[in-house]
Design a protein around this motif. Sequence first.
Motif, PDB file in Angstrom:
ATOM      1  N   ASN A   1       0.744  -1.298   0.076  1.00  0.00           N
ATOM      2  CA  ASN A   1       0.035   0.065  -0.139  1.00  0.00           C
ATOM      3  C   ASN A   1       0.993   1.314  -0.041  1.00  0.00           C
ATOM      4  N   ILE A   2       0.740   2.160  -1.204  1.00  0.00           N
ATOM      5  CA  ILE A   2       1.850   3.254  -1.010  1.00  0.00           C
ATOM      6  C   ILE A   2       0.959   4.435  -0.636  1.00  0.00           C
ATOM      7  N   ILE A   3       1.632   5.163   0.373  1.00  0.00           N
ATOM      8  CA  ILE A   3       1.020   6.236   1.311  1.00  0.00           C
ATOM      9  C   ILE A   3       1.987   7.321   0.994  1.00  0.00           C
ATOM     10  N   SER A   4       1.309   8.549   0.831  1.00  0.00           N
ATOM     11  CA  SER A   4       2.263   9.742   0.571  1.00  0.00           C
ATOM     12  C   SER A   4       1.944  10.357   2.021  1.00  0.00           C
ATOM     13  N   THR A   5       2.877  11.110   2.460  1.00  0.00           N
ATOM     14  CA  THR A   5       2.954  11.852   3.709  1.00  0.00           C
ATOM     15  C   THR A   5       3.869  13.091   3.399  1.00  0.00           C
ATOM     16  N   PRO A   6       3.347  14.174   4.410  1.00  0.00           N
ATOM     17  CA  PRO A   6       4.387  15.176   3.832  1.00  0.00           C
ATOM     18  C   PRO A   6       5.814  15.021   4.318  1.00  0.00           C
TER      19      PRO A   6
ATOM     20  N   ILE B   1       5.670   5.996   1.884  1.00  0.00           N
ATOM     21  CA  ILE B   1       5.758   4.817   2.722  1.00  0.00           C
ATOM     22  C   ILE B   1       5.214   3.638   1.669  1.00  0.00           C
ATOM     23  N   ILE B   2       5.877   2.659   1.834  1.00  0.00           N
ATOM     24  CA  ILE B   2       5.299   1.327   1.282  1.00  0.00           C
ATOM     25  C   ILE B   2       4.848   0.469   2.544  1.00  0.00           C
ATOM     26  N   ASP B   3       3.703   0.529   2.764  1.00  0.00           N
ATOM     27  CA  ASP B   3       2.990  -0.121   3.845  1.00  0.00           C
ATOM     28  C   ASP B   3       2.748  -1.794   3.428  1.00  0.00           C
ATOM     29  N   ASP B   4       3.575  -2.446   3.711  1.00  0.00           N
ATOM     30  CA  ASP B   4       3.515  -3.972   3.539  1.00  0.00           C
ATOM     31  C   ASP B   4       3.982  -4.901   4.714  1.00  0.00           C
ATOM     32  N   CYS B   5       3.203  -4.432   5.755  1.00  0.00           N
ATOM     33  CA  CYS B   5       3.650  -5.018   7.069  1.00  0.00           C
ATOM     34  C   CYS B   5       2.417  -6.009   7.849  1.00  0.00           C
ATOM     35  N   TYR B   6       1.757  -6.399   6.753  1.00  0.00           N
ATOM     36  CA  TYR B   6       0.734  -7.488   7.237  1.00  0.00           C
ATOM     37  C   TYR B   6       1.518  -8.761   7.480  1.00  0.00           C
TER      38      TYR B   6
ATOM     39  N   PHE C   1       4.245  -3.881  13.354  1.00  0.00           N
ATOM     40  CA  PHE C   1       4.887  -2.848  12.735  1.00  0.00           C
ATOM     41  C   PHE C   1       3.827  -2.059  12.449  1.00  0.00           C
ATOM     42  N   ALA C   2       2.526  -2.359  12.634  1.00  0.00           N
ATOM     43  CA  ALA C   2       1.483  -1.230  12.262  1.00  0.00           C
ATOM     44  C   ALA C   2       1.601  -0.049  13.123  1.00  0.00           C
ATOM     45  N   ASP C   3       2.287  -0.142  14.481  1.00  0.00           N
ATOM     46  CA  ASP C   3       2.626   0.783  15.438  1.00  0.00           C
ATOM     47  C   ASP C   3       3.628   1.843  14.701  1.00  0.00           C
ATOM     48  N   ILE C   4       4.844   1.248  13.888  1.00  0.00           N
ATOM     49  CA  ILE C   4       5.556   2.169  13.168  1.00  0.00           C
ATOM     50  C   ILE C   4       4.865   2.895  12.054  1.00  0.00           C
ATOM     51  N   LEU C   5       4.072   2.218  11.350  1.00  0.00           N
ATOM     52  CA  LEU C   5       3.315   2.854  10.327  1.00  0.00           C
ATOM     53  C   LEU C   5       2.661   4.143  10.882  1.00  0.00           C
ATOM     54  N   ALA C   6       1.789   3.871  11.980  1.00  0.00           N
ATOM     55  CA  ALA C   6       0.822   4.984  12.598  1.00  0.00           C
ATOM     56  C   ALA C   6       1.809   6.009  13.051  1.00  0.00           C
ATOM     57  N   TYR C   7       2.876   5.902  13.613  1.00  0.00           N
ATOM     58  CA  TYR C   7       3.906   6.911  14.037  1.00  0.00           C
ATOM     59  C   TYR C   7       4.192   7.678  12.870  1.00  0.00           C
TER      60      TYR C   7
END
Length: 623
Positions: free
Chosen positions: A397-402, A406-411, A612-618
């Motif tokens: 899941n490609i996520i753009s932040t300021p 982020i490549i969210d592949d933490c499942y 690792f969802a915690d890292i993504l959330a941070y």
Amino acid sequence: MMDLTIQEIARACGGTLVVQGGKADGDTRVSSVVIDSRLVEPQGVFIATAGERVDGHRFIPAAFARGAVLAVTQKRPEEVAEAGGEGASRPSGEALEAAQLEGASRTGAEAPADPAGTWGCYVLVEDTLQALKDIAEAYRKKLSVKVIGITGSVGKTSTKEFIAAVLAEKYSVLKTEGNFNNEIGVPLTLLRIRGEHELAVVEMGISDFGEMHRLSKMARPDVCVMTNIGQSHLNNLKDRDGILRAKSEIFDYMAVDGEICLNGEDDKLNALREIEGHKPHFFGLGSSPVQEVAAVDIRGKGLWGSDATLVMAPAGTAREDREQDGMPDMDCAEIVAAALEGDWPGYRRLAVHVPQPGRHMVLNAAAAACVAGLFGLSDGQIAAGIGKVASVSGRTNIISTPHYTIIDDCYNANPASVKAAIDLLAMADTRKVAILGDMLNLGENSHAYHAEIGSYAAEAGIDCIYCVGEESRYMYEAACGGLSGVPGPEAGLSGMPDAEAGLSAAPDPKAGLSGVPDGEVRLSGVSCAEERLSGVLCPEASASDVPNLEASLSGVPNPEATASAHPLAPSPRHVLHYPDRNALLRALAAEREELLPEGGTILIKASHDCGFADILAYLQELD
């Protein structure tokens, strides 16, 4: 409404029906079946399941208050009252436990003083989880819907999304939601099927022998899709041959006139020419003329997908004819050229855009086209459906932040999926950071698999590799190029004796890591500026800079450290190891600007139990 009555439910699970409350009888049809009291609908069924910490029986009164007409229970009302709302003693699985815990926190329900007075009709069974499966099996047998069952070691969820999106161009489709692919999730998915659905795309995941047999018994798939046979759940399945045997249990209850679609790029699957009287259909990337759908001429668009050409065999062409016409001894390049030039009579060519990045996503598109061909979709419908596939949280899941991409592949993670994720990260045209966690359940060769990933990430030219977890220590050592004697993060980000102590007294992030200027390489506390190891740490250094590599290591804290077998291979700028995700999060809080380059691309990849969802959330919550 469901085509299922209270009496049929009781009969399916072999339970004792107790009719009370005056709101329903055995002929009452039900609207839904759930295991979470918050999801109960009017005229619904609540199955009370017992977990280690939360007992679903506590919420039977709340379920009836929400309109349930039936509860399925393994405890009588007086037993629930005696238990005082305490949790039961049996584990029930991660997804179920999470749902129960969340339900407990939201409802705040407690067992009432007179529980029997707040219960309506209920079915008493020995095991409510088994009852869930029995009810789903009975319901599936009443349905005319076609079920597409998807299994494999890697890519099940992404392939499910592609197949569902394409089939939805012509049919009303129900698909597995979230991670509901096990012996709890599959029956819940089947129980969501309604009369308006024409097709159901059901993801089926396992970790041991016998599980797929039970899933197939419930799902009764009309089409079976296998994505690959990789290295996962090796603790139980031992090797890839064991994985193939376990996955092949999906055929145990396949429809008599069912179809099989296999990944023709997988060496274990492409050797199968007949399965229980069924000749499989193959999809792939053009490596063999037996593939009925081949994705070729792939043109990557970086993190934003790929363009490709699907070459599809004419409907009804016998596989033996394709092998003869295509000349099986052709190599891949010749096959692709022949396909694109139209030298295979009757083959269709379809240009598609795959919105998800990576060659593995193009392969998923080929799988979807293969299944779509069995259900009569047009080329236009296939292309449209592929182009509409959306990202799934936790899966490429490609996520753009300021601050970052982020490549969210933490499942989840296993060697094949981590390598695919690293390949994807390598496509980025920014600084590249890989945050890699443990790959769980890999059996006795786990250390070697983690080391293989560390080497792979370093050779891919990733700028920063942060390895997190106990097993990832081996990943870290391999990424360091064999310099396992160099202090790890336990030595602190600034060479301090203890990682946590080092973080609490970390220098100003603007001062850099250990004073290393930007652009130089840092290896877990050892500055490249201090120890130029003939290209091992500094890509710009040549072998002639240090005549004797062994002598050059004399200043490294552990003189027994040795160089890697490929000392001139490109090395990452930072290689660090953290014992767990909390240690990494503390490090990011202290030195984020140095650890994560502004505007960089960050891959987050680990088995889902690593949290690792915690890292993504941070990272997503940063201002």
